[in-house]
Structure formats: structure tokens, C-alpha cells
Motif scaffolding. Sequence first.
Motif, mmCIF file in Angstrom:
data_model
loop_
_atom_site.group_PDB
_atom_site.id
_atom_site.type_symbol
_atom_site.label_atom_id
_atom_site.label_comp_id
_atom_site.label_asym_id
_atom_site.label_seq_id
_atom_site.Cartn_x
_atom_site.Cartn_y
_atom_site.Cartn_z
ATOM 1 N N ALA A 150 0.820 -1.208 0.000
ATOM 2 C CA ALA A 150 0.000 0.000 0.000
ATOM 3 C C ALA A 150 0.853 1.257 0.000
ATOM 4 N N ASP A 151 1.951 1.222 0.756
ATOM 5 C CA ASP A 151 2.788 2.400 0.939
ATOM 6 C C ASP A 151 4.260 2.013 0.925
ATOM 7 N N ILE A 152 5.081 2.913 0.424
ATOM 8 C CA ILE A 152 6.536 2.825 0.546
ATOM 9 C C ILE A 152 6.982 4.099 1.252
ATOM 10 N N VAL A 153 7.656 3.942 2.385
ATOM 11 C CA VAL A 153 8.040 5.079 3.212
ATOM 12 C C VAL A 153 9.564 5.167 3.237
ATOM 13 N N LEU A 154 10.101 6.286 2.764
ATOM 14 C CA LEU A 154 11.541 6.537 2.759
ATOM 15 C C LEU A 154 11.833 7.534 3.871
ATOM 16 N N TYR A 155 12.635 7.123 4.854
ATOM 17 C CA TYR A 155 12.927 8.050 5.949
ATOM 18 C C TYR A 155 14.426 8.032 6.260
ATOM 19 N N GLY A 156 14.965 9.224 6.539
ATOM 20 C CA GLY A 156 16.408 9.341 6.698
ATOM 21 C C GLY A 156 17.131 8.938 5.432
ATOM 22 N N SER A 157 16.562 9.252 4.284
ATOM 23 C CA SER A 157 17.066 8.727 3.013
ATOM 24 C C SER A 157 18.130 9.631 2.392
ATOM 25 N N PRO A 158 19.223 9.036 1.881
ATOM 26 C CA PRO A 158 20.218 9.810 1.141
ATOM 27 C C PRO A 158 19.810 10.042 -0.309
ATOM 28 N N GLY A 159 18.668 9.485 -0.692
ATOM 29 C CA GLY A 159 18.216 9.426 -2.080
ATOM 30 C C GLY A 159 17.892 7.985 -2.400
ATOM 31 N N ALA A 160 17.063 7.781 -3.397
ATOM 32 C CA ALA A 160 16.640 6.422 -3.734
ATOM 33 C C ALA A 160 17.307 5.891 -4.997
ATOM 34 N N GLY A 161 18.168 6.701 -5.602
ATOM 35 C CA GLY A 161 18.831 6.254 -6.817
ATOM 36 C C GLY A 161 17.981 6.400 -8.059
ATOM 37 N N VAL A 162 16.863 7.133 -7.929
ATOM 38 C CA VAL A 162 15.996 7.409 -9.076
ATOM 39 C C VAL A 162 15.705 8.903 -9.104
ATOM 40 N N VAL A 163 15.265 9.385 -10.263
ATOM 41 C CA VAL A 163 15.016 10.814 -10.429
ATOM 42 C C VAL A 163 13.787 11.264 -9.657
ATOM 43 N N ASP A 164 12.725 10.442 -9.697
ATOM 44 C CA ASP A 164 11.477 10.840 -9.055
ATOM 45 C C ASP A 164 10.624 9.614 -8.775
ATOM 46 N N VAL A 165 9.463 9.848 -8.168
ATOM 47 C CA VAL A 165 8.570 8.754 -7.791
ATOM 48 C C VAL A 165 8.124 7.956 -9.014
ATOM 49 N N ALA A 166 7.871 8.634 -10.124
ATOM 50 C CA ALA A 166 7.412 7.938 -11.330
ATOM 51 C C ALA A 166 8.400 6.868 -11.771
ATOM 52 N N ALA A 167 9.690 7.105 -11.518
ATOM 53 C CA ALA A 167 10.723 6.140 -11.924
ATOM 54 C C ALA A 167 10.717 4.881 -11.086
ATOM 55 N N LEU A 168 9.973 4.878 -9.982
ATOM 56 C CA LEU A 168 9.858 3.673 -9.158
ATOM 57 C C LEU A 168 8.888 2.662 -9.766
ATOM 58 N N HIS A 169 8.007 3.109 -10.639
ATOM 59 C CA HIS A 169 7.047 2.226 -11.315
ATOM 60 C C HIS A 169 6.252 1.403 -10.298
ATOM 61 N N THR A 170 5.693 2.094 -9.326
ATOM 62 C CA THR A 170 4.952 1.398 -8.271
ATOM 63 C C THR A 170 3.560 2.000 -8.122
ATOM 64 N N PRO A 171 2.559 1.158 -7.867
ATOM 65 C CA PRO A 171 1.224 1.678 -7.562
ATOM 66 C C PRO A 171 1.093 2.147 -6.109
ATOM 67 N N ALA A 172 2.115 1.888 -5.300
ATOM 68 C CA ALA A 172 2.064 2.266 -3.889
ATOM 69 C C ALA A 172 2.134 3.778 -3.729
ATOM 70 N N VAL A 173 1.585 4.280 -2.626
ATOM 71 C CA VAL A 173 1.762 5.680 -2.256
ATOM 72 C C VAL A 173 3.163 5.813 -1.658
ATOM 73 N N VAL A 174 3.948 6.764 -2.148
ATOM 74 C CA VAL A 174 5.330 6.935 -1.702
ATOM 75 C C VAL A 174 5.411 8.144 -0.777
ATOM 76 N N TRP A 175 6.000 7.915 0.405
ATOM 77 C CA TRP A 175 6.146 8.936 1.431
ATOM 78 C C TRP A 175 7.629 9.177 1.707
ATOM 79 N N ALA A 176 7.940 10.390 2.176
ATOM 80 C CA ALA A 176 9.308 10.701 2.585
ATOM 81 C C ALA A 176 9.273 11.583 3.828
#
Length: 320
Positions: A220-246
Motif C-alpha cells: 500500500a505504501d513505501i516510506v523513505l525516511y532518513g534517506s540519502p536518495g533512492a537512486g531514481v530521479v522521481d517517484v514515477a521512476a519507481l514504477h509502483t502503484p504504492a503511495v510513496v512517502w518521505a
Amino acid sequence: MASRPRSRRLRRVLLAALVVASVAVPLSGEVGPAGVPAPVPTVRGPLRSATPAALAERYAATRADIGAAARTADRHGDRKRADALRVMAEPGRHLLSFDGRDGGRTVEVVGDLSRADRIAVLVPGAGTGVDNYWRLKGGADALRRELGGRSAVIAWLGYRTPATVSPAAATSLRADEAAPRLRAFLGELKGLKPAARTALLCHSYGSVVCARAATGLQVADIVLYGSPGAGVVDVAALHTPAVVWAGRGSDDWIADVPHLRLRLPTVDVGFGTDPMSEDFGAHTFDAGSCGHSDYLRAGSASLQNIARIVRGRTPDASHA
């Protein structure tokens, strides 16, 4: 007041220098894990059922594997590892899997998985291992208490994390190794608990692991916390139907890590776009004043908001 901005600029310069130094160090020369020997685990393969009886059998068998690894560590003369493993093997601990080789991997359930209709899967970042596993366990315990009810928290130490300050922590290589294992585990979990609401919680370097595994994940959700970056440009590049939080605490040093990405012939260095930025496109939540290791500290704004996300509720918005 002027000293604080100067201090932050100095930290940014030093961290940038660290990244550059990481580029210069050949990754093939990195020192490997401690190399404490451990027996081949007897518990292998996915769990086929989440009934209380099946889980109890699995937990008992895994506990026996951990005990065998503790005895091997004792014979090797590594008291610290042996003591850490004996704590993990105590009655009442619920470990789905354990492998003490190559630095150690483990997956532990906090709560009653058989009855859970809300599940949080914690993916830790750099510097997390068997010897200091108590930190990950403590965060899982605190989140489970905050969630209450029919919930379970799964601490997924399913990969060999890089050292906090190391060349490997500046590249996605360990994440590339970890991502297929994380995807497989989440697929098994979905099969066991198809109706449960599952959130994937990714701390620090764990954000890179989750990003590598994200495509098509049924969470349902992907939560990024204390993140140095995810290695992608933006949420769209994750190709996920989940709601992405930071979320990021105001006292977290990770804010001073340069958000760059250098493409080298054999590896990329750095993780690109800041997940807290508008350009990245995640929903942001208030993480309060926590430091890098405090996001799941009892009573913190970060813990409360992460728990709201796991429950399917709206967290307090970020003030950053």
C-alpha cells in the motif's frame, strides 16, 4: 546564529569529499564482513502457511538454527557474536529465517502474524548487522506498540548491509543484490496474507534497496525516511502503484549528504534527487527533530506519523 550555517556548509564539504574519496577507492578492495563461521541453516525455503501452528513450528526450528550458530561463534572465539545470537534465540522471539554465514541475515516478526491485518516491513540501512541487531529490533518493538491491535512488524535484515562510511554505502551494488530477495519475500508475504494492508518502511540506505525492488510491488505504501536518495530521479521512476512517502528529521545529518549521482563505467556513485524535494514527488510527513537513528524512537513525531501511514491514515505534513 551565523555559526550554524557555516557549520552546515563545512559538513557538506566534508561529506562531498567523502563521496569523492569513495569514487577513488576500488570497490573490489573493500574489506568483507567479519567472517565469523556459522553452520548451514536447516530452515530453508518459503513459509507455506501463516497459521499459528505453522508459525510456531517455523519459529522453533529457526531458534534452533540460531542456537547452533551461537555455539559455532563461541568455538571461533567471537564472544560478541555469540552473545548477540543467544539473545536472538531466547524463547518468545519469532524469527522466520536466519543464516549466520557471510555476516548474517535474519527476518523477525514482532506481533502475531497469523492475526495481523496491518503489516509493516522494516528495511534497515547501512551499518546494521547481527552484532547490533538490537537496534533494529528496538525500532520494530516501538512501532508494534504504537500500532497495537491486529498488527505485525517484520524486521527484514535480508541482505549484507554496507558499512556506514564505506565505498559500498555510496553505490547501489548492495541494493542490487538485496532487491530480488526483498521482492521474493514480499511476494511470499502477499501469498500468506493477501488481505493484509502492508507498508514497506525503508531507512537510510534501505531506501535504495526498496527503490530497486519497487516495480510492481503489491504494497500500500513505501516510506523513505532518513534517506540519502533512492537512486531514481522521481517517484514515477519507481514504477509502483504504492503511495510513496518521505520524511526527514531536522537533526538528521543525512540532510547534508550531497544529492548527486555520478555515472562511472562500472557503477553509479550517489543517489540523486532528494526524496524530500518537490522534484522527487513523494508525499512528505513530519519527522520532528529526530536524528538519523531516532525515527522509531518511542514518543517521537516520526514514529507516530509512520504508524499512521501503516494504518492507512494521513500523517501530519512535513514542516520542511
